[in-house]
Motif scaffolding. Structure first.
Motif, PDB file in Angstrom:
ATOM      1  N   SER A 107       0.831  -1.204   0.000  1.00 43.23           N
ATOM      2  CA  SER A 107       0.000   0.000   0.000  1.00 43.23           C
ATOM      3  C   SER A 107       0.868   1.258   0.000  1.00 43.23           C
ATOM      4  N   ASN A 108       0.412   2.277  -0.708  1.00 44.10           N
ATOM      5  CA  ASN A 108       1.101   3.564  -0.699  1.00 44.10           C
ATOM      6  C   ASN A 108       0.693   4.422   0.498  1.00 44.10           C
ATOM      7  N   GLU A 109      -0.311   3.964   1.231  1.00 47.31           N
ATOM      8  CA  GLU A 109      -0.795   4.700   2.396  1.00 47.31           C
ATOM      9  C   GLU A 109      -0.080   4.222   3.665  1.00 47.31           C
ATOM     10  N   TYR A 111       0.631   2.815   7.428  1.00 49.69           N
ATOM     11  CA  TYR A 111       0.017   1.819   8.308  1.00 49.69           C
ATOM     12  C   TYR A 111       1.006   1.482   9.413  1.00 49.69           C
ATOM     13  N   LYS A 180       2.244  11.425   9.573  1.00 41.57           N
ATOM     14  CA  LYS A 180       1.538  12.456   8.820  1.00 41.57           C
ATOM     15  C   LYS A 180       2.484  13.284   7.952  1.00 41.57           C
ATOM     16  N   HIS A 183       4.530  10.769   5.615  1.00 37.50           N
ATOM     17  CA  HIS A 183       3.691   9.755   4.973  1.00 37.50           C
ATOM     18  C   HIS A 183       4.351   8.370   5.119  1.00 37.50           C
ATOM     19  N   LYS A 185       5.261   4.575   7.030  1.00 37.58           N
ATOM     20  CA  LYS A 185       4.746   3.396   7.713  1.00 37.58           C
ATOM     21  C   LYS A 185       5.674   3.128   8.904  1.00 37.58           C
ATOM     22  N   VAL A 220      -4.906   4.871  11.121  1.00 35.70           N
ATOM     23  CA  VAL A 220      -4.286   4.125  10.025  1.00 35.70           C
ATOM     24  C   VAL A 220      -4.471   2.629  10.295  1.00 35.70           C
ATOM     25  N   SER A 255      -8.547  -2.508   9.733  1.00 44.90           N
ATOM     26  CA  SER A 255      -8.909  -1.095   9.770  1.00 44.90           C
ATOM     27  C   SER A 255      -9.115  -0.612  11.206  1.00 44.90           C
TER      28      SER A 255
END
Length: 294
Positions: A107-109, A111, A180, A183, A185, A220, A255
């Motif tokens: 994932s690019n998000e 976590y 934040k 960005h 992990k 996250v 989640s």
């Protein structure tokens, strides 16, 4: 006068030569004693190999630092540690890793990755699958571990003093900002620091809730990772360190959207139970099958 100076110089050379010969004999004696002890004692052989293994990371720290200085504090600096570890340590010590579920790390998000912890042998598997823009939360003392500590600082690792609650809270706040602002992990070991003897009836220690509070506060997902047992080839209790393999399984993200701190105990218990079940299944597979290396 010149002749006298030459005589004095020769005398010093002879004395120095005698001194170094004596030192050489002492070093040789120590080396021979270690060889003899290694042949006689399984424990000595184990600790020689174990300290050689950990010493490799000091060497890798020195190798990686010049590359990391190009962007100090950037989580992506971990790629240098990952690359050099994968190119060297696993081959030198004959430790192979098989992996499943790697798509959950892509994932690019941001976590929070939570992983069970057994020994420093975990590092081989970690570096084999290290995600992009991911850094590590580690204990404060590692900051002072020579080249390894310097490399950890340059990778943006977050250091936690677990003995000081105020500083631990500061580290957690810093981690949220890192998630934040960069960005990033974060990789964490919810068991905390394990005893080197692994003298525990359960394969995993009770989970501390810090990683789960962090995920909920940052909103996250949590990505659980499970490493199978290394007992077959690495054991402090049995003084065993041979070549071998273990398995890693990355579980689907969990989640935390909409959860609050009141939900953390239940969340922690559910994820630990799922990881325990996966550990048992993975360990059985690793014990009864010849796992292919990735």
């Amino acid at each position: 006068m010149v002749g006298e100076n030459i005589q004095i110089a020769l005398a010093h050379l002879v004395a120095a030569d005698s001194h170094y010969k004596g030192l050489g004999l002492v070093c040789m004696a120590v080396f021979m004693a270690l060889l003899l002890a290694a042949n006689v004692s399984k424990a000595v052989r184990f600790y020689i190999k174990y300290f050689a293994y950990n010493g490799m990371y000091l060497v890798l720290g020195v190798v990686c630092i010049p590359f990391m200085l190009m962007s100090p504090g950037d989580p992506d600096n971990m790629r240098w540690a990952s690359r050099f570890t994968s190119m060297s340590v696993k081959y030198i010590f004959g430790v192979r890793v098989s992996t499943t579920g790697l798509e959950h790390l892509n994932s690019n998000e941001p976590y929070i990755a939570v992983c069970n912890h057994q020994s420093t042998i975990d590092h081989i598997g970690m570096m084999e699958i290290w995600p992009q823009r991911c850094t590590l939360m580690v204990k404060q003392s590692l900051k002072y571990a020579g080249p390894f500590g310097i490399a950890a600082i340059l990778c943006g690792c977050i250091f936690v003093d677990r003995s000081n609650k105020a500083r631990a809270k500061e580290a957690m706040a810093e981690t949220i900002q890192t998630i934040k602002r960069k960005h990033a992990k974060i990789w964490m070991f919810p068991e905390g620091t394990r005893s080197l003897s692994h003298d525990t009836k359960e394969p995993m220690l009770p989970f501390k809730k810090g990683a789960f509070h962090l995920a909920v506060e940052a909103q996250v997902p949590i990505v659980p990772l499970v490493f199978s047992s290394q007992e077959k080839f690495f054991s402090f209790r049995e003084h065993r360190f041979t070549s071998g393999n273990y398995a890693i399984k990355v579980l689907p993200p969990v989640s935390t959207e909409g959860l609050t701190s009141d939900d953390v105990p239940k969340l922690t218990a559910q994820i630990r139970e799922n990881m325990m079940d996966t550990y048992v299944a993975l360990t059985h597979q690793a014990t009864h099958n010849d796992l292919p290396a990735t």
